[in-house]
Design a protein around this motif. Sequence first.
Motif, PDB file in Angstrom:
ATOM      1  N   ALA A 228     -69.745  -6.344  -2.770  1.00 30.08           N
ATOM      2  CA  ALA A 228     -69.371  -6.707  -4.185  1.00 30.08           C
ATOM      3  C   ALA A 228     -69.669  -7.972  -4.018  1.00 30.08           C
ATOM      4  N   ALA A 229     -69.677  -8.723  -2.596  1.00 27.84           N
ATOM      5  CA  ALA A 229     -70.667 -10.263  -2.603  1.00 27.84           C
ATOM      6  C   ALA A 229     -71.900  -9.746  -2.575  1.00 27.84           C
ATOM      7  N   LEU A 230     -72.251  -8.731  -2.820  1.00 25.47           N
ATOM      8  CA  LEU A 230     -74.071  -8.897  -3.042  1.00 25.47           C
ATOM      9  C   LEU A 230     -73.781  -8.526  -4.805  1.00 25.47           C
ATOM     10  N   LEU A 231     -73.415  -7.961  -5.051  1.00 24.61           N
ATOM     11  CA  LEU A 231     -73.174  -7.823  -6.533  1.00 24.61           C
ATOM     12  C   LEU A 231     -73.161  -8.888  -7.482  1.00 24.61           C
ATOM     13  N   GLY A 232     -71.588  -9.539  -6.964  1.00 28.89           N
ATOM     14  CA  GLY A 232     -71.509 -11.166  -7.796  1.00 28.89           C
ATOM     15  C   GLY A 232     -72.311 -11.979  -7.525  1.00 28.89           C
ATOM     16  N   LEU A 233     -73.289 -12.009  -6.469  1.00 29.19           N
ATOM     17  CA  LEU A 233     -74.470 -13.638  -6.451  1.00 29.19           C
ATOM     18  C   LEU A 233     -75.527 -12.642  -7.425  1.00 29.19           C
ATOM     19  N   TYR A 234     -75.939 -11.076  -7.417  1.00 28.37           N
ATOM     20  CA  TYR A 234     -76.800 -10.945  -8.419  1.00 28.37           C
ATOM     21  C   TYR A 234     -76.149 -10.844  -9.818  1.00 28.37           C
ATOM     22  N   ALA A 235     -75.533 -10.752 -10.027  1.00 30.11           N
ATOM     23  CA  ALA A 235     -74.452 -10.855 -11.816  1.00 30.11           C
ATOM     24  C   ALA A 235     -74.676 -12.204 -12.082  1.00 30.11           C
ATOM     25  N   ARG A 236     -74.758 -13.314 -10.924  1.00 24.85           N
ATOM     26  CA  ARG A 236     -74.733 -15.034 -11.703  1.00 24.85           C
ATOM     27  C   ARG A 236     -75.818 -15.030 -11.435  1.00 24.85           C
ATOM     28  N   VAL A 237     -77.464 -14.543 -10.883  1.00 21.49           N
ATOM     29  CA  VAL A 237     -78.300 -14.613 -11.279  1.00 21.49           C
ATOM     30  C   VAL A 237     -79.126 -13.832 -12.560  1.00 21.49           C
ATOM     31  N   ALA A 238     -78.069 -13.025 -12.825  1.00 27.81           N
ATOM     32  CA  ALA A 238     -79.177 -12.379 -13.794  1.00 27.81           C
ATOM     33  C   ALA A 238     -78.798 -12.806 -15.321  1.00 27.81           C
ATOM     34  N   ALA A 283     -79.177  -5.852 -26.685  1.00 25.88           N
ATOM     35  CA  ALA A 283     -78.311  -5.771 -26.504  1.00 25.88           C
ATOM     36  C   ALA A 283     -76.722  -5.221 -25.910  1.00 25.88           C
ATOM     37  N   VAL A 284     -77.924  -3.858 -26.112  1.00 24.35           N
ATOM     38  CA  VAL A 284     -76.442  -2.909 -25.508  1.00 24.35           C
ATOM     39  C   VAL A 284     -76.257  -3.919 -23.921  1.00 24.35           C
ATOM     40  N   VAL A 285     -77.344  -3.433 -23.535  1.00 24.28           N
ATOM     41  CA  VAL A 285     -78.059  -4.315 -21.831  1.00 24.28           C
ATOM     42  C   VAL A 285     -76.762  -5.331 -21.986  1.00 24.28           C
ATOM     43  N   ALA A 286     -77.133  -5.839 -22.750  1.00 25.86           N
ATOM     44  CA  ALA A 286     -76.695  -7.146 -22.448  1.00 25.86           C
ATOM     45  C   ALA A 286     -75.246  -7.366 -22.671  1.00 25.86           C
ATOM     46  N   ALA A 287     -74.164  -6.233 -23.266  1.00 23.87           N
ATOM     47  CA  ALA A 287     -73.166  -6.030 -23.654  1.00 23.87           C
ATOM     48  C   ALA A 287     -72.581  -5.383 -21.967  1.00 23.87           C
ATOM     49  N   LEU A 288     -73.732  -4.731 -21.487  1.00 24.42           N
ATOM     50  CA  LEU A 288     -72.129  -3.986 -20.622  1.00 24.42           C
ATOM     51  C   LEU A 288     -72.564  -4.654 -19.496  1.00 24.42           C
ATOM     52  N   ALA A 289     -73.847  -5.372 -19.253  1.00 24.72           N
ATOM     53  CA  ALA A 289     -74.023  -6.690 -18.145  1.00 24.72           C
ATOM     54  C   ALA A 289     -72.258  -8.038 -18.359  1.00 24.72           C
ATOM     55  N   VAL A 290     -72.129  -7.706 -19.194  1.00 19.36           N
ATOM     56  CA  VAL A 290     -70.958  -8.556 -19.971  1.00 19.36           C
ATOM     57  C   VAL A 290     -70.026  -7.607 -19.054  1.00 19.36           C
ATOM     58  N   TRP A 291     -69.814  -6.542 -19.292  1.00 19.73           N
ATOM     59  CA  TRP A 291     -68.821  -5.446 -19.199  1.00 19.73           C
ATOM     60  C   TRP A 291     -68.073  -5.700 -17.428  1.00 19.73           C
ATOM     61  N   ALA A 292     -69.678  -5.201 -16.875  1.00 20.50           N
ATOM     62  CA  ALA A 292     -70.019  -4.986 -15.379  1.00 20.50           C
ATOM     63  C   ALA A 292     -69.244  -6.722 -14.722  1.00 20.50           C
ATOM     64  N   LEU A 296     -66.199  -7.254 -12.161  1.00 17.62           N
ATOM     65  CA  LEU A 296     -66.578  -7.817 -11.310  1.00 17.62           C
ATOM     66  C   LEU A 296     -65.179  -9.246 -10.744  1.00 17.62           C
ATOM     67  N   ARG A 297     -65.125  -9.896 -12.123  1.00 16.28           N
ATOM     68  CA  ARG A 297     -64.210 -10.474 -11.306  1.00 16.28           C
ATOM     69  C   ARG A 297     -62.708 -10.675 -11.762  1.00 16.28           C
ATOM     70  N   ARG A 298     -62.213  -9.807 -12.652  1.00 15.53           N
ATOM     71  CA  ARG A 298     -60.855  -9.773 -12.541  1.00 15.53           C
ATOM     72  C   ARG A 298     -60.302  -7.868 -11.806  1.00 15.53           C
ATOM     73  N   ALA A 299     -60.831  -7.268 -11.567  1.00 17.75           N
ATOM     74  CA  ALA A 299     -60.610  -5.757 -11.174  1.00 17.75           C
ATOM     75  C   ALA A 299     -60.576  -6.375  -9.699  1.00 17.75           C
ATOM     76  N   ALA A 300     -59.501  -5.342  -9.882  1.00 17.36           N
ATOM     77  CA  ALA A 300     -58.531  -5.303  -8.399  1.00 17.36           C
ATOM     78  C   ALA A 300     -59.653  -4.454  -7.008  1.00 17.36           C
ATOM     79  N   ASP A 301     -60.494  -3.963  -7.611  1.00 17.27           N
ATOM     80  CA  ASP A 301     -61.908  -3.043  -6.776  1.00 17.27           C
ATOM     81  C   ASP A 301     -62.814  -3.713  -7.713  1.00 17.27           C
ATOM     82  N   PRO A 302     -63.301  -5.109  -7.316  1.00 19.19           N
ATOM     83  CA  PRO A 302     -64.934  -5.180  -7.813  1.00 19.19           C
ATOM     84  C   PRO A 302     -65.695  -4.044  -8.315  1.00 19.19           C
ATOM     85  N   LEU A 303     -65.633  -3.377  -7.033  1.00 26.75           N
ATOM     86  CA  LEU A 303     -66.623  -2.171  -7.381  1.00 26.75           C
ATOM     87  C   LEU A 303     -66.794  -1.222  -8.365  1.00 26.75           C
ATOM     88  N   THR A 304     -65.625  -1.861  -9.337  1.00 23.99           N
ATOM     89  CA  THR A 304     -65.751  -0.673 -10.187  1.00 23.99           C
ATOM     90  C   THR A 304     -66.603  -1.137 -11.357  1.00 23.99           C
TER      91      THR A 304
END
Length: 335
Positions: A228-238, A283-292, A296-304
């Motif tokens: 989850a930490a790695l995914l969060g770091l990638y998301a910020r750079v992405a 545009a679809v990719v960007a929407a999916l990235a926002v969803w992910a 990451l920030r709000r779900a009880a399990d960030p890995l969802t």
Amino acid sequence: MTLTRPTPGAPDPQGPVPRAGAGRAAAVLVLVALAALIPLLGPSAALHGTGEAEAPGAGGIALLRTVLFAALCIPVGELFVNRLARSLPDGEGHPAPRSWSPIAAAAGFAAALGLASVVATGNLVPDHVTDIDAGGLYASRDGKLALLEVNAFLVAGLCAMSRRPVTQVWPLAAVVVAEALRAHPTSEHGPLTGSALTLVHLTCAALWAGGLLHALRTLRLWPRTAGAALLGLYARVALVLLAAITATGVCSSLRRMPPETILEQLTGTAYGRALLAKVLLVAVVAALAVWARRRLRRAADPLTACAPARAEVAVLGLAVAASGLLTALPVPIRW
């Protein structure tokens, strides 16, 4: 990035993310086949009704260019995510997925060699080996750039199999520079500006697409908290990468299709139609990235967040195929 909530009887939440079954492998094969059909069949569909002529072998050239782009994304993404992993406090000591860089380098070498053979026959698809004038590659700018890409992928493959795979960064950078220069011939107005935009665009796209793919592969082996930490770091750079891709893409489009003609060209030219398709995919990719990112920030399990992220990788693959298609279509430059 598709991570699922733990269920009764599932492995420990701190353990690695469980692998999916054969259904995912079948889905990957379908997506690869679809991505191959876009460059193969795309030129005829994009050119239909525009009055523009299709270059000989446009479908094959688009497919080779798609393979080259994909072969660039994979090792760049691996280097990028491995660097992010080392920057995490608990990023050391975890298992790493097997590198795909040697296979990607071999595919990139084959694609670059095929494209070089086209350049060596005067930008025509050779019918026989005797049609290829290999020595003539040294006599033209496009030929020298094609040879640079062939040699760069060869060196990248050797570096990937060495004890210091990080040295791949130099031959891979040479491929990016060669592609940026190839896309903007000296006859174009402001070729250095166009090459600089393409350089940034291609680099950021390779980091984004290849990085997400390797991050998801890494998460399957890492403990859930570290993943989850790695995914969060990638998301910020992405997020920064997406902004750079968007800015350079808009600037490049406006250089080739001035604002007063862009609406007409998006539907009336093959290049414009392919560009519009790519924009919709991004545009679809960007929407999916926002969803992910929200998961990451709000779900009880960030890995969802892995579910929309895996879909994001699939759509990114189609966007890479659309990029390969764009390179085989006539460019509507109007100054």
